[in-house]
Design a protein around this motif. Sequence first.
Motif: not given
Length: 639
Positions: A34-44, A371-379
């Motif tokens: 399955x696809x995990x969405x949350x690791x790609x930063x908005x600046x990429x 600059x943060x991603x959803x994954x980082x906030x979650x961790x």
Amino acid sequence: MRPPLRIGVASVAVGTLVGIVAPTAATAASPGTVRHTGSRPSWATAARDVGHANASDHVDLHVWLALRNEAQAQALAVAVSDPSSPQFGHYLTPAQFQQRYAQTAAEADAVASWLRAAGLAVTETPASHQYVAASGSVAQVAKALSIQLDNYSVRGQTWRAPANDPQVPADLAASIAGFTGLDTASHLNRPSDRVEPPPAGFANAGPLSAYYGEKTATSLPTYNNKTLPYAVAGYTPTQLRGAYGVTSSGLKGSGSTVAITDAYYSPTMVQDANQYIANHDPTAPPLVMNTNYFEHLASDFSLQQACGADGWLGEETLDVEAVHAMAPQANIEYFGAANCDDSGFLVALNDAANDPDVDVVTNSWDGYETLDTPDVFTAYDQVFAAGIDQGKAFLFSSGDDGDELAATGTKQVDYPASDPLVVAVGGTSVGIGASNTIVGTSGWGTEKATQSGTGWNDPSFLYGSGGGCSAAFAQPSWQTVTTGCSGSRGVPDVSMDADPTTGMLVGETQTFPSHDVRYGEYRIGGTSLASPLLAGVIALVDQASRAHQGANVVGPGVFYGLRSGLSDVQAQGSRTALPDAGNVRVDYVNGVDASNGTVNSVRTFGQDSSLTLGRGWDQTTGLGTINSGIYTTLPNALH
């Protein structure tokens, strides 16, 4: 420092995220994944893509495991630190938290097995089962997660990030909260003292005042038609304890433990602190390793060049000496992260969060929220929830670049200070007089005007207390004030001395010219001073609270319920503000001695980029700064 984002039902506990889409685990990219969405930063973005990352580059990957019953764990973190809740103060032991909320050993082993099968080396799975650490090359990680790792040009720098969403095994998707280590923008985590004392030798030039206003610059041009005082040499523990009412309280922090997280470690920390104590606080107990001072260091350090490792030594020195200055009988536990990456700090924070002896965790580092991603906030949120559920408070410096517009081109707040689970500590400028009492307090915001002939150049913004409105978090229910943030979390919560002009004197081993390695002292500030000062205060409050069989954790909402114990900080010209527009500072051109001459400048007070002071809560100082009443009112609020 780059953090994560609150997703799903976990956001209910502290406020729904603003403008963030929760990861989706339902879109299968290929059979069995399955696809995990949350690791790609908005600046990429495609427009910034400058090509594939080097296949042989090294990647340190952390797979963060989802908490079981996460909504309950997050809600409990709010309830145990809310005096109005029946669950207030009813903390969990590490074993209880593990049993209720952490992933099982079997789930952690399953994730580790998947990573090994994909060709990665699994390097750590902590007893808390909150993450699985692995390492490998760009090519190996890309293959394991079915991603492409590209380089992106952002603000003149090249950062690596995923060009597409990772794929995870379908049977593990529910156990995986996110990833850190895939992008490299998180290397921007930095100490919060913008004075930047070099690890090479540094000394303050004179004239210097022993206390605020002692010496005036009568031989220099006036500023706005007034002769200004010379900056202080740096406040000592006795001065700080007197100013903040510690001396009169009789509290010393006995029985409390303060944790400090920074990157790397200073091998001379104990001897430096003890030399400083002998020089300026001889009646206080010295630091004794494994007695009242403990070190928890990463097994291996990395990214020393990217992180500016030497600069972190001064940060550790400031944090340790500031905590000891305010609470000399409190124990100190230092957690040295492997690097300044989010993964490095998250591991250090996780260790502190699950340490049963720790009461409060102070963190004098920060990064840009955007600059943060959803994954980082979650961790980060999962680590904070674990610690708070177990009775710990987390403090973070709010930053030292004001509204961040000059530093980043965007007005924004720093993270993790903007997280509703932590106390965001802003900065003030403080005048401590001859009797060790406060003669005035202003918001920390500095414009610098350098002497030019018989006058001063036009002043320009230099640094100031970080603050503003979060773009990621809604205003939590406990922030019962008007912030002007249109429903967003306002930063900071409270403030303490942070201005380098009115900063603290510290001492550390430095390398002076001609390889002269020796102990030296200098004045330093930044919100990385404010956070450990407040941690010392909370250690004292913990001591007083335990005497009343009260709770010992201070969540950010507790401050908003106080009727006294905090002093409002108002603009220049008010009755309680500093009596001067600024102070004169003299600096050695070479940073160490007068051989290359000196330069004079005026450092102003209360001019913090676009952030302004006002009555009540404001975006420079929050609710204000603590006063002597805090040692009575806050313990009363905690039981």
